[in-house]
Write an enzyme that holds these catalytic residues in place. Sequence first.
Site, short mmCIF file in Angstrom:
data_model
loop_
_atom_site.label_atom_id
_atom_site.label_comp_id
_atom_site.label_asym_id
_atom_site.label_seq_id
_atom_site.Cartn_x
_atom_site.Cartn_y
_atom_site.Cartn_z
N PRO A 176 -6.86 40.03 3.41
CA PRO A 176 -8.22 39.69 2.95
C PRO A 176 -8.91 38.72 3.90
O PRO A 176 -9.04 37.55 3.61
CB PRO A 176 -7.98 39.07 1.58
CG PRO A 176 -6.60 38.49 1.66
CD PRO A 176 -5.83 39.36 2.62
N CYS A 177 -9.36 39.21 5.01
CA CYS A 177 -10.00 38.34 6.00
C CYS A 177 -11.24 37.67 5.42
O CYS A 177 -11.64 36.61 5.86
CB CYS A 177 -10.41 39.17 7.22
SG CYS A 177 -9.18 40.37 7.68
N HIS A 178 -11.84 38.30 4.43
CA HIS A 178 -13.07 37.74 3.88
C HIS A 178 -12.80 36.45 3.11
O HIS A 178 -13.72 35.72 2.78
CB HIS A 178 -13.73 38.77 2.97
CG HIS A 178 -12.84 39.27 1.89
ND1 HIS A 178 -12.03 40.38 2.02
CD2 HIS A 178 -12.62 38.77 0.66
CE1 HIS A 178 -11.38 40.54 0.88
NE2 HIS A 178 -11.70 39.58 0.05
#
Length: 103
Positions: free
Chosen positions: A53-55
């Site tokens: 989940p880079c966000h």
Amino acid sequence: MKTSYDLIYDVVMRIPRGKVATYGLVANLAGNRRWARVVGYALHVNPKPGVIPCHRVVNRFGGLARAFAFGGVNMQRTLLEEEGVAFRPDGTVDLEKHLWTGD
DNA sequence: TTAATGACCTATC
DNA sequence: CGATAGGCCATTA
């Protein structure tokens, strides 16, 4: 191939839904705070999209990275909002409320 | 192996 | 207080 990135990915994946962590924090949890750059690099390559989940990873200002190119900054804001993360009028995440300190 | 790059952070001027 | 420079680490070419 296993690299130090795996450590970073592990930390990033540990971030609970509705919370965010800063690069420096992730780096710190990964082992060393100096990995801040490496953390950004790790997410940059993002070898496991959908799994990482880079966000949920933001800089120390709570804003998204400059070259966020996995779908657009706009998309990240939407994703975080969907998870229950509150955004400030300036478009930054409220670290005081959603900053994941490692539980 | 050396050199260069990078989604950062901290300290200093 | 605002802007600039430096530093640290790992990966890639």
